[in-house]
Design a protein around this motif. Structure first.
Motif, PDB file in Angstrom:
ATOM      1  N   MET B   1      24.001  36.633  43.166  1.00 54.68           N
ATOM      2  CA  MET B   1      24.705  36.329  41.910  1.00 54.68           C
ATOM      3  C   MET B   1      25.592  37.499  41.497  1.00 54.68           C
ATOM      4  N   ARG B   2      25.072  38.714  41.750  1.00 52.60           N
ATOM      5  CA  ARG B   2      25.844  39.905  41.427  1.00 52.60           C
ATOM      6  C   ARG B   2      27.135  39.923  42.260  1.00 52.60           C
ATOM      7  N   ASN B   3      27.002  39.467  43.509  1.00 50.78           N
ATOM      8  CA  ASN B   3      28.168  39.462  44.389  1.00 50.78           C
ATOM      9  C   ASN B   3      29.210  38.448  43.944  1.00 50.78           C
ATOM     10  N   VAL B   4      28.735  37.276  43.456  1.00 52.51           N
ATOM     11  CA  VAL B   4      29.654  36.261  42.948  1.00 52.51           C
ATOM     12  C   VAL B   4      30.462  36.861  41.799  1.00 52.51           C
ATOM     13  N   TRP B   5      29.757  37.522  40.914  1.00 55.38           N
ATOM     14  CA  TRP B   5      30.374  38.167  39.759  1.00 55.38           C
ATOM     15  C   TRP B   5      31.381  39.224  40.206  1.00 55.38           C
ATOM     16  N   LEU B   6      31.019  39.959  41.267  1.00 58.56           N
ATOM     17  CA  LEU B   6      31.892  41.005  41.805  1.00 58.56           C
ATOM     18  C   LEU B   6      33.211  40.418  42.318  1.00 58.56           C
ATOM     19  N   ILE B   7      33.077  39.339  43.087  1.00 62.66           N
ATOM     20  CA  ILE B   7      34.269  38.686  43.639  1.00 62.66           C
ATOM     21  C   ILE B   7      35.085  38.064  42.503  1.00 62.66           C
ATOM     22  N   TRP B   8      34.371  37.440  41.557  1.00 59.42           N
ATOM     23  CA  TRP B   8      35.060  36.814  40.431  1.00 59.42           C
ATOM     24  C   TRP B   8      35.905  37.849  39.684  1.00 59.42           C
ATOM     25  N   ARG B   9      35.298  39.010  39.429  1.00 57.48           N
ATOM     26  CA  ARG B   9      36.000  40.051  38.682  1.00 57.48           C
ATOM     27  C   ARG B   9      37.218  40.546  39.448  1.00 57.48           C
ATOM     28  N   LYS B  10      37.050  40.696  40.752  1.00 58.51           N
ATOM     29  CA  LYS B  10      38.160  41.166  41.586  1.00 58.51           C
ATOM     30  C   LYS B  10      39.311  40.159  41.559  1.00 58.51           C
ATOM     31  N   GLU B  11      38.964  38.868  41.669  1.00 59.62           N
ATOM     32  CA  GLU B  11      40.012  37.839  41.679  1.00 59.62           C
ATOM     33  C   GLU B  11      40.716  37.773  40.325  1.00 59.62           C
ATOM     34  N   MET B  12      39.932  37.845  39.251  1.00 54.85           N
ATOM     35  CA  MET B  12      40.536  37.789  37.922  1.00 54.85           C
ATOM     36  C   MET B  12      41.497  38.953  37.735  1.00 54.85           C
ATOM     37  N   ARG B  13      41.068  40.115  38.213  1.00 59.11           N
ATOM     38  CA  ARG B  13      41.929  41.279  38.097  1.00 59.11           C
ATOM     39  C   ARG B  13      43.232  41.066  38.847  1.00 59.11           C
ATOM     40  N   SER B  14      43.120  40.517  40.061  1.00 55.83           N
ATOM     41  CA  SER B  14      44.346  40.391  40.836  1.00 55.83           C
ATOM     42  C   SER B  14      45.265  39.319  40.238  1.00 55.83           C
ATOM     43  N   TYR B  15      44.689  38.322  39.548  1.00 56.76           N
ATOM     44  CA  TYR B  15      45.561  37.383  38.825  1.00 56.76           C
ATOM     45  C   TYR B  15      46.325  38.110  37.738  1.00 56.76           C
ATOM     46  N   PHE B  16      45.594  38.962  37.001  1.00 54.95           N
ATOM     47  CA  PHE B  16      46.204  39.531  35.812  1.00 54.95           C
ATOM     48  C   PHE B  16      46.941  40.840  36.060  1.00 54.95           C
ATOM     49  N   VAL B  17      46.733  41.446  37.253  1.00 53.97           N
ATOM     50  CA  VAL B  17      47.517  42.632  37.575  1.00 53.97           C
ATOM     51  C   VAL B  17      48.883  42.212  38.104  1.00 53.97           C
ATOM     52  N   SER B  18      48.883  41.152  38.914  1.00 56.58           N
ATOM     53  CA  SER B  18      50.162  40.652  39.410  1.00 56.58           C
ATOM     54  C   SER B  18      50.787  39.778  38.323  1.00 56.58           C
ATOM     55  N   PRO B  19      52.080  39.507  38.426  1.00 52.35           N
ATOM     56  CA  PRO B  19      52.719  38.718  37.368  1.00 52.35           C
ATOM     57  C   PRO B  19      52.292  37.251  37.369  1.00 52.35           C
ATOM     58  N   ILE B  20      51.586  36.805  38.402  1.00 54.37           N
ATOM     59  CA  ILE B  20      51.332  35.370  38.551  1.00 54.37           C
ATOM     60  C   ILE B  20      50.651  34.766  37.323  1.00 54.37           C
ATOM     61  N   ALA B  21      49.639  35.459  36.787  1.00 52.22           N
ATOM     62  CA  ALA B  21      48.919  34.903  35.650  1.00 52.22           C
ATOM     63  C   ALA B  21      49.853  34.728  34.455  1.00 52.22           C
ATOM     64  N   TYR B  22      50.706  35.723  34.244  1.00 54.94           N
ATOM     65  CA  TYR B  22      51.575  35.680  33.069  1.00 54.94           C
ATOM     66  C   TYR B  22      52.635  34.603  33.208  1.00 54.94           C
ATOM     67  N   ILE B  23      53.138  34.444  34.429  1.00 50.87           N
ATOM     68  CA  ILE B  23      54.135  33.397  34.664  1.00 50.87           C
ATOM     69  C   ILE B  23      53.502  32.030  34.401  1.00 50.87           C
ATOM     70  N   LEU B  24      52.295  31.837  34.934  1.00 44.31           N
ATOM     71  CA  LEU B  24      51.611  30.556  34.727  1.00 44.31           C
ATOM     72  C   LEU B  24      51.335  30.326  33.245  1.00 44.31           C
ATOM     73  N   LEU B  25      50.876  31.364  32.565  1.00 50.08           N
ATOM     74  CA  LEU B  25      50.563  31.227  31.139  1.00 50.08           C
ATOM     75  C   LEU B  25      51.824  30.869  30.351  1.00 50.08           C
ATOM     76  N   LEU B  26      52.905  31.546  30.668  1.00 54.15           N
ATOM     77  CA  LEU B  26      54.156  31.289  29.970  1.00 54.15           C
ATOM     78  C   LEU B  26      54.643  29.867  30.232  1.00 54.15           C
ATOM     79  N   MET B  27      54.601  29.495  31.527  1.00 51.56           N
ATOM     80  CA  MET B  27      55.030  28.144  31.907  1.00 51.56           C
ATOM     81  C   MET B  27      54.230  27.098  31.143  1.00 51.56           C
TER      82      MET B  27
END
Lengths: 330, 255
Positions: B1-27
């Protein structure tokens, strides 16, 4: 530490690794040598549980890669050919992610991050994005992630490829300094690297094991002789190579003379001498006494390169000149 | 479960570090805002006309608006979902970081679950934007909140199911564009294949209609929680993630 028995990997059309067996003792640095496409990476991937073997077994750090991959994975550090970095992460963040993946946490994680970034000299880029680092730094971050959980076994796939000479030296020194704590396997196609860092060498070619021995033994095994390059010039602008060959052949301790390059006025010979015979002085004297000029006389140490070419059977296609140039530099 | 959380956090970070999350949110903010605004305009028009003719406006306006809005969101989702899932595995395969994950003491299932949950979380953030619009209705009227909640549950389930399919497709290629295009095609197909059921009642058409994600949305948008439809979406999620696991395993045998 590592026991590999009859390890085989077959794909639909070809056999990448063909019944390889070897054993590696604890604390050793082992060079895994072979031309491109020999099956080095495939073998390493099997040792790291990335690929399952088709047949045979591999026991790494006391656990079988097929039976207990989780236990093996806990005990190995792996640096693939291209360091597995997430470009959008910062160095410190990345090391923390990998550390957590390997099961470290809390104070221990923090302490290991500090230690490896110090050890691999990446402490100054901890707040920099990995995508913006130079190649040398990336390689070092790759090494740092491989050792973060203090693994028993370290598997490095061409750790110096694509680096500049200074970075290569730094990386080699780093790897050397890691020996003792870890058992290290490193693959390379650069022979001098093996000569410099490794104690043992495993040579494979076309998926088959061709030799496994210590570096010293291998060097000794290859005829155990010294190679001397001699360039001889004739006084009057003409030289009969056959005469030179015949004269040099009379020098005691000479095994074999090969004409390497022939020009009208001067020729280069490769003289192979017997073990423990130091014949350079005799050669020089013989040439001068016969009335020729000695343009050049230098030792071309028998390198792993030659052993390698010999063993992998690519001698004809091998770049002979390179060997000579390399020998001259040392 | 800790590992799931680890991967989840990493993926969330990469969404929000790259512009992709913001572009999607804006769209999504723009698109959902536009939907809401145009629906509101239409109903203002209707009610004005009705009043001029001296009639009572026959419909429950907020309910009509949310219903239509929730009918539009899945269509937007068709375009958004490939953008969320295409990089999940394709990028790891391209950069070679997949080797880090598969040689670390972490199970494939944990990686997959972490990634899919991150994609679903991202989708939730986007859905939340539409909820801001819906919240305005509560300022000016008193819509029933329960059907709205059920609709959101439906949207979430449908999104999660399509995201699972996208996650699977992302394991098949190294190329994000291919993953994205294939996911879009697959989602669209599974969305529209229900249409045959509207004018054709032969068995195959009914089966096809049943398999479509769109036909199972209706009960949710009506505000009724139908376990049959919920089970359909959950099944689709399980199938999608199962296929992902198989594909990730075959990666090792093939590569």
């Amino acid at each position: 530490m590592i026991t590999v028995k009859e390890l085989t990997k077959r794909y639909a059309r070809n056999t990448a690794v063909d019944h390889i067996s070897f054993e590696i003792q604890k604390g050793q640095i082992v060079g895994f040598l072979g031309p491109n496409g020999a099956g080095k990476t495939t073998t390493m991937r099997m040792l790291t549980c990335f690929l399952p073997p088709t047949a045979g077994s591999a026991i790494v750090a006391g656990f079988d890669v097929l039976e207990e991959p989780m236990e093996v994975k806990k005990r190995i550090g792996y640096l693939p050919e291209t360091p597995p970095l997430y470009p959008e992460m910062m160095t410190g963040e990345y090391l923390s992610f990998v550390g957590s993946l390997k099961g470290l946490r809390g104070a221990e994680l923090k302490q290991r991050i500090d230690y490896v970034s110090e050890r691999c000299a990446v402490a100054d880029v901890r707040k920099k994005q990995l995508g913006k680092l130079s190649k040398g730094y990336r390689q070092r971050v790759g090494l740092a992630q491989a050792i973060i959980h203090n693994p028993d076994v370290l598997i490095l796939d061409e750790p110096t490829s694509g680096l500049d000479p200074k970075q290569i030296n730094e990386t080699r020194d780093l790897i050397k300094s890691l020996a003792g704590d870890h058992t290290i396997i490193l693959s390379t196609h650069i022979l001098s690297e093996v000569e410099q860092i490794c104690q043992q060498v495993i040579i494979i070619s076309k998926g088959k094991l061709v030799a496994t021995d210590t570096v010293d033994n291998l060097q000794g095994r290859s005829r155990g002789a010294e190679l001397v390059l001699v360039e001889v010039a004739g006084r009057n602008g003409a030289l009969d190579p056959a005469a030179v060959q015949a004269r040099l052949g009379k020098v005691s301790g000479v095994n074999r003379i090969v004409l390497k390059a022939k020009q009208p006025a001067h020729s280069t010979f490769e003289v192979e001498t017997q073990k423990d015979h130091f014949v350079r002085g005799d050669l020089a004297r013989a040439i001068v006494e016969a009335g020729w000029d000695l343009n050049e006389l230098r030792s071309a140490a028998v390198s792993l390169e030659e052993i390698f070419l010999e063993l992998t059977g690519t001698q004809e296609a091998g770049p002979k000149d390179e060997v000579v140039v390399r020998g001259a530099g040392e | 479960m800790r590992n799931v959380w680890l991967i989840w956090r990493k993926e969330m970070r990469s969404y929000f570090v790259s512009p992709i999350a913001y572009i999607l949110l804006l769209m999504c903010a723009l698109i959902f805002g536009f939907f809401f605004w145009s629906l509101l305009q239409a109903y203002l028009q209707f009610s004005m006309e009705a009043q001029m003719r001296g009639e009572m406006f026959p419909m429950n306006m907020p309910e009509e608006i949310t219903r239509r809005l929730f009918g539009n969101i899945p269509v937007t989702g068709l375009f958004i979902i490939p953008l969320i899932t295409m990089r999940l595995f394709a990028e790891e395969k391209r950069t070679g970081t997949i080797e880090l994950l598969t040689t670390s003491p972490i199970r494939d299932g944990e990686v997959i679950l972490g990634k899919w949950l991150a994609a679903t979380t991202m989708y939730c953030c986007l859905l939340f934007l539409s909820a801001i619009n819906v919240a305005f209705l509560f300022f000016y009227s008193h819509p029933d909140w329960k059907p709205i909640l059920v609709s959101y549950l439906g949207l979430l389930l449908q999104g999660a199911a399509l995201l699972a399919i996208g996650t699977f497709i992302s394991t098949l290629t190294k190329n994000q564009i291919i993953a994205g295009a294939a996911t879009f095609g697959a989602c669209l197909l599974i969305f529209v294949c229900g249409w045959v059921g509207e004018y054709n009642s032969e068995t195959w058409a009914r089966v096809l209609a049943y398999l479509s994600v769109s036909t199972h949305m209706e009960s949710f948008t009506r505000g009724t929680l139908d376990s049959k439809d919920a089970i359909y979406y959950v099944t689709l999620i399980v199938v999608g993630l199962f296929l992902t696991a198989r594909s990730m395993e075959s990666l090792r045998w093939r590569s």
